[in-house]
Design an enzyme around this catalytic site. Structure first.
Site, PDB file in Angstrom:
ATOM      1  N   ARG A   1      -2.896   7.716 -13.015  1.00 48.16           N
ATOM      2  CA  ARG A   1      -1.493   7.857 -12.628  1.00 48.16           C
ATOM      3  C   ARG A   1      -0.630   7.383 -13.784  1.00 48.16           C
ATOM      4  O   ARG A   1      -0.899   6.333 -14.385  1.00 48.16           O
ATOM      5  CB  ARG A   1      -1.187   7.004 -11.373  1.00 48.16           C
ATOM      6  CG  ARG A   1      -1.788   7.573 -10.098  1.00 48.16           C
ATOM      7  CD  ARG A   1      -1.136   8.898  -9.694  1.00 48.16           C
ATOM      8  NE  ARG A   1      -1.704   9.483  -8.497  1.00 48.16           N
ATOM      9  CZ  ARG A   1      -2.620  10.458  -8.472  1.00 48.16           C
ATOM     10  NH1 ARG A   1      -3.099  10.943  -9.607  1.00 48.16           N
ATOM     11  NH2 ARG A   1      -3.054  10.945  -7.336  1.00 48.16           N
TER      12      ARG A   1
ATOM     13  N   ASP B   1      -3.426  13.320 -18.626  1.00 46.97           N
ATOM     14  CA  ASP B   1      -3.390  14.421 -17.659  1.00 46.97           C
ATOM     15  C   ASP B   1      -2.268  14.210 -16.661  1.00 46.97           C
ATOM     16  O   ASP B   1      -2.076  15.034 -15.772  1.00 46.97           O
ATOM     17  CB  ASP B   1      -4.753  14.471 -16.937  1.00 46.97           C
ATOM     18  CG  ASP B   1      -4.892  15.707 -16.066  1.00 46.97           C
ATOM     19  OD1 ASP B   1      -4.458  16.784 -16.517  1.00 46.97           O
ATOM     20  OD2 ASP B   1      -5.425  15.601 -14.945  1.00 46.97           O
TER      21      ASP B   1
ATOM     22  N   THR C   1      -6.151   9.584 -17.032  1.00 39.08           N
ATOM     23  CA  THR C   1      -6.342  10.674 -16.063  1.00 39.08           C
ATOM     24  C   THR C   1      -6.088  10.156 -14.647  1.00 39.08           C
ATOM     25  O   THR C   1      -6.509  10.777 -13.676  1.00 39.08           O
ATOM     26  CB  THR C   1      -7.781  11.253 -16.139  1.00 39.08           C
ATOM     27  OG1 THR C   1      -8.709  10.175 -16.015  1.00 39.08           O
ATOM     28  CG2 THR C   1      -8.024  12.012 -17.422  1.00 39.08           C
TER      29      THR C   1
ATOM     30  N   ILE D   1     -14.408   6.764 -10.563  1.00 41.00           N
ATOM     31  CA  ILE D   1     -14.278   7.595 -11.761  1.00 41.00           C
ATOM     32  C   ILE D   1     -14.580   6.774 -13.019  1.00 41.00           C
ATOM     33  O   ILE D   1     -15.312   7.229 -13.905  1.00 41.00           O
ATOM     34  CB  ILE D   1     -12.880   8.266 -11.815  1.00 41.00           C
ATOM     35  CG1 ILE D   1     -12.759   9.258 -10.644  1.00 41.00           C
ATOM     36  CG2 ILE D   1     -12.654   8.963 -13.153  1.00 41.00           C
ATOM     37  CD1 ILE D   1     -11.398   9.925 -10.488  1.00 41.00           C
TER      38      ILE D   1
ATOM     39  N   HIS E   1      -1.751  17.880 -15.218  1.00 41.52           N
ATOM     40  CA  HIS E   1      -2.463  17.353 -14.039  1.00 41.52           C
ATOM     41  C   HIS E   1      -3.600  18.295 -13.605  1.00 41.52           C
ATOM     42  O   HIS E   1      -3.621  18.797 -12.481  1.00 41.52           O
ATOM     43  CB  HIS E   1      -1.475  17.136 -12.886  1.00 41.52           C
ATOM     44  CG  HIS E   1      -1.849  15.967 -12.032  1.00 41.52           C
ATOM     45  ND1 HIS E   1      -0.934  15.072 -11.537  1.00 41.52           N
ATOM     46  CD2 HIS E   1      -3.063  15.530 -11.586  1.00 41.52           C
ATOM     47  CE1 HIS E   1      -1.564  14.153 -10.822  1.00 41.52           C
ATOM     48  NE2 HIS E   1      -2.851  14.412 -10.839  1.00 41.52           N
TER      49      HIS E   1
ATOM     50  N   GLU F   1       6.674  15.263 -13.642  1.00 44.11           N
ATOM     51  CA  GLU F   1       5.969  16.512 -13.958  1.00 44.11           C
ATOM     52  C   GLU F   1       6.748  17.658 -13.330  1.00 44.11           C
ATOM     53  O   GLU F   1       6.670  17.834 -12.122  1.00 44.11           O
ATOM     54  CB  GLU F   1       4.539  16.469 -13.404  1.00 44.11           C
ATOM     55  CG  GLU F   1       3.696  15.338 -13.991  1.00 44.11           C
ATOM     56  CD  GLU F   1       2.324  15.146 -13.333  1.00 44.11           C
ATOM     57  OE1 GLU F   1       1.984  15.916 -12.415  1.00 44.11           O
ATOM     58  OE2 GLU F   1       1.602  14.219 -13.723  1.00 44.11           O
TER      59      GLU F   1
ATOM     60  N   GLY G   1      -6.913  17.468 -13.756  1.00 37.44           N
ATOM     61  CA  GLY G   1      -8.168  16.735 -13.511  1.00 37.44           C
ATOM     62  C   GLY G   1      -9.018  17.304 -12.392  1.00 37.44           C
ATOM     63  O   GLY G   1     -10.228  17.477 -12.550  1.00 37.44           O
ATOM     64  N   ALA G   2      -8.415  17.590 -11.257  1.00 40.19           N
ATOM     65  CA  ALA G   2      -9.194  18.053 -10.096  1.00 40.19           C
ATOM     66  C   ALA G   2      -9.117  19.575  -9.941  1.00 40.19           C
ATOM     67  O   ALA G   2      -9.577  20.119  -8.939  1.00 40.19           O
ATOM     68  CB  ALA G   2      -8.682  17.378  -8.831  1.00 40.19           C
TER      69      ALA G   2
HETATM   70  P1  NAD Z   1     -11.266   4.133  -6.988  1.00 42.67           P
HETATM   71  O1  NAD Z   1     -10.435   3.584  -5.891  1.00 42.67           O
HETATM   72  O2  NAD Z   1     -12.709   4.402  -6.747  1.00 42.67           O
HETATM   73  O3  NAD Z   1     -11.165   3.167  -8.277  1.00 42.67           O
HETATM   74  C1  NAD Z   1      -9.952   2.693  -8.772  1.00 42.67           C
HETATM   75  C2  NAD Z   1     -10.166   1.285  -9.304  1.00 42.67           C
HETATM   76  O4  NAD Z   1      -8.936   0.850  -9.902  1.00 42.67           O
HETATM   77  C3  NAD Z   1     -10.532   0.260  -8.220  1.00 42.67           C
HETATM   78  O5  NAD Z   1     -11.763  -0.346  -8.523  1.00 42.67           O
HETATM   79  C4  NAD Z   1      -9.382  -0.739  -8.281  1.00 42.67           C
HETATM   80  O6  NAD Z   1      -9.778  -2.068  -8.030  1.00 42.67           O
HETATM   81  C5  NAD Z   1      -8.893  -0.554  -9.712  1.00 42.67           C
HETATM   82  N1  NAD Z   1      -7.551  -1.067  -9.955  1.00 42.67           N
HETATM   83  C6  NAD Z   1      -6.471  -1.053  -9.144  1.00 42.67           C
HETATM   84  N2  NAD Z   1      -5.446  -1.684  -9.730  1.00 42.67           N
HETATM   85  C7  NAD Z   1      -5.884  -2.085 -10.967  1.00 42.67           C
HETATM   86  C8  NAD Z   1      -5.290  -2.799 -12.027  1.00 42.67           C
HETATM   87  N3  NAD Z   1      -4.031  -3.224 -11.970  1.00 42.67           N
HETATM   88  N4  NAD Z   1      -6.026  -3.034 -13.137  1.00 42.67           N
HETATM   89  C9  NAD Z   1      -7.308  -2.613 -13.224  1.00 42.67           C
HETATM   90  N5  NAD Z   1      -7.937  -1.954 -12.209  1.00 42.67           N
HETATM   91  C10 NAD Z   1      -7.227  -1.698 -11.101  1.00 42.67           C
HETATM   92  O7  NAD Z   1     -10.500   5.464  -7.459  1.00 42.67           O
HETATM   93  P2  NAD Z   1     -11.128   6.666  -8.317  1.00 42.67           P
HETATM   94  O8  NAD Z   1     -11.693   7.686  -7.400  1.00 42.67           O
HETATM   95  O9  NAD Z   1     -11.961   6.100  -9.377  1.00 42.67           O
HETATM   96  O10 NAD Z   1      -9.763   7.286  -8.916  1.00 42.67           O
HETATM   97  C11 NAD Z   1      -9.092   6.636  -9.975  1.00 42.67           C
HETATM   98  C12 NAD Z   1      -7.738   7.289 -10.230  1.00 42.67           C
HETATM   99  O11 NAD Z   1      -7.904   8.651 -10.637  1.00 42.67           O
HETATM  100  C13 NAD Z   1      -6.792   7.328  -9.015  1.00 42.67           C
HETATM  101  O12 NAD Z   1      -5.494   6.928  -9.422  1.00 42.67           O
HETATM  102  C14 NAD Z   1      -6.738   8.788  -8.644  1.00 42.67           C
HETATM  103  O13 NAD Z   1      -5.533   9.118  -8.023  1.00 42.67           O
HETATM  104  C15 NAD Z   1      -6.885   9.428 -10.018  1.00 42.67           C
HETATM  105  N6  NAD Z   1      -7.301  10.824  -9.963  1.00 42.67           N
HETATM  106  C16 NAD Z   1      -6.670  11.704 -10.783  1.00 42.67           C
HETATM  107  C17 NAD Z   1      -7.024  13.038 -10.772  1.00 42.67           C
HETATM  108  C18 NAD Z   1      -6.340  14.026 -11.675  1.00 42.67           C
HETATM  109  O14 NAD Z   1      -6.144  15.164 -11.272  1.00 42.67           O
HETATM  110  N7  NAD Z   1      -6.035  13.645 -12.898  1.00 42.67           N
HETATM  111  C19 NAD Z   1      -8.033  13.499  -9.892  1.00 42.67           C
HETATM  112  C20 NAD Z   1      -8.683  12.571  -9.106  1.00 42.67           C
HETATM  113  C21 NAD Z   1      -8.321  11.227  -9.147  1.00 42.67           C
END
Ligand code: NAD
Length: 300
Positions: free
Chosen positions: A226, A250, A224, A149, A276, A255, A278-279
């Site tokens: 956690r 988000d 967006t 993302i 929440h 929540e 996002g998706a």
């Molecule tokens: P991803 O696994 O592709 O990328 C996440 C990145 O975060 C990884 O590269 C990882 O190395 C990095 N990371 C982990 N700990 C870290 C830290 N302490 N400092 C910096 N970077 C760190 O995941 P993604 O598909 O890009 O998703 C990212 C986030 O978005 C997830 O938490 C997911 O749950 C959340 N998300 C939220 C929604 C929503 O409804 N708002 C929808 C989809 C995903």
């Protein structure tokens, strides 16, 4: 019939369609935590989104369970260590909602820069007072967590002609228009920070008081991913003194909110929270359901 599937949260009907000729399916999208404990022993597969928690207790009672499928990204509502100990596979749907999260993130950046929430709230009361904001053009966008993302956000945000910097502790690839920086550099130099990290259920906060103190004056923070990426109690001070000019998120710690610091934040003009979402698009929900069904079929 192969086995029994319990779907615990609302998931697009395509999931049931894809599984129906191979599995017996119970769709109970509002099942309570207690009912889940009572019935989990009957199932081979359980599907959850965010609401349902697959705790150690649930897993202890899941005598037949082979697969825990998270219909979404991240597995922080599942005790993955205990599942592994019990040889239960945990699958999820990486990448399935990236486009939807990118779109909402860009909207949130603009909302933070231009006080759009407040402006809309005011005009609903027939108050047309002008509110001044900032342009994003020429500003620095810092991406905290440069995964799927995070990368897609910088691609989409090129339209704003911003400078891009990113921090990720893992060895990820950076395109030439994104500068790889340390966490400290990201905090000190970003005008806008987008948080896009993955968190486990026991991950510590990434931004506590010492990190927040390094933020650039007037920064906009968009989250967006956690809520637990930030220590909310520590953050409140910086929202009150204006060091953080806007927090657009988000995700929230609870929540709905229940702690005092959360309720105080919700009452502040520079805090804008969505539930929440996002998706929550038709397209993302369909992709999530298809990927979840494929995951279950492949792992069975
Ligand atoms: P991803 O696994 O592709 O990328 C996440 C990145 O975060 C990884 O590269 C990882 O190395 C990095 N990371 C982990 N700990 C870290 C830290 N302490 N400092 C910096 N970077 C760190 O995941 P993604 O598909 O890009 O998703 C990212 C986030 O978005 C997830 O938490 C997911 O749950 C959340 N998300 C939220 C929604 C929503 O409804 N708002 C929808 C989809 C995903």
């Amino acid at each position: 019939m192969y086995g029994k599937v319990l779907i615990c949260d609302p998931v697009d009907s395509v999931l049931r369609e894809k599984l129906s000729d191979k599995f017996e399916i119970d769709y109970n999208p509002e099942i309570s935590a207690q009912d889940l404990l009572n019935v989990i022993g009957n199932y081979d597969v359980v599907v959850v989104r965010s609401r349902t928690k697959i705790t150690r207790d649930v897993i202890s009672r899941a005598k037949k369970l082979k697969i825990i499928a998270r219909a979404g990204i991240g597995v922080d509502n599942i005790d993955t260590d205990y599942a592994e100990e019990k040889h239960i596979k945990v699958v999820y749907a990486p990448g399935s909602s990236t486009e939807s999260v990118v779109e909402i993130t860009l909207a949130m950046m603009v909302i933070g820069a231009r006080s759009l929430f407040k402006g809309i709230e005011n005009t609903k009361k027939n108050n047309f007072t002008k509110l001044k904001g900032i342009e994003l053009e020429g500003k620095t966008l810092g991406i905290l967590g440069f995964g799927r993302i995070g990368k897609a956000i910088v691609d989409a945000a090129k339209v704003f002609k911003m400078n891009f910097i990113a921090y990720d502790p893992m060895p990820v690839e950076y395109p030439e228009y994104v500068k790889k920086v340390s966490l400290e550099e990201l905090l000190q130099n970003s005008d806008v920070i987008s948080i896009n990290v993955t968190m486990r259920k026991d991950s510590p906060y990434i931004l506590n008081d010492p990190e927040l103190a390094k933020l650039k004056e007037g920064v906009i923070i968009v989250n967006t991913s956690r809520a637990r990426a930030i220590n909310g109690k520590d953050m409140l001070k910086y929202l009150k003194n204006g060091k953080i000019s806007a927090f657009v998120s988000d995700v929230f710690w609870n929540e709905p909110a229940k702690e005092d610091y959360e309720l105080e934040m919700l009452s502040m003009d520079n805090v804008m929270i969505t539930p929440h979402l996002g998706a929550q698009t038709k397209e993302a929900q369909k992709r999530i359901a298809i990927m979840t069904a494929d995951n279950i079929i492949n792992e069975w």
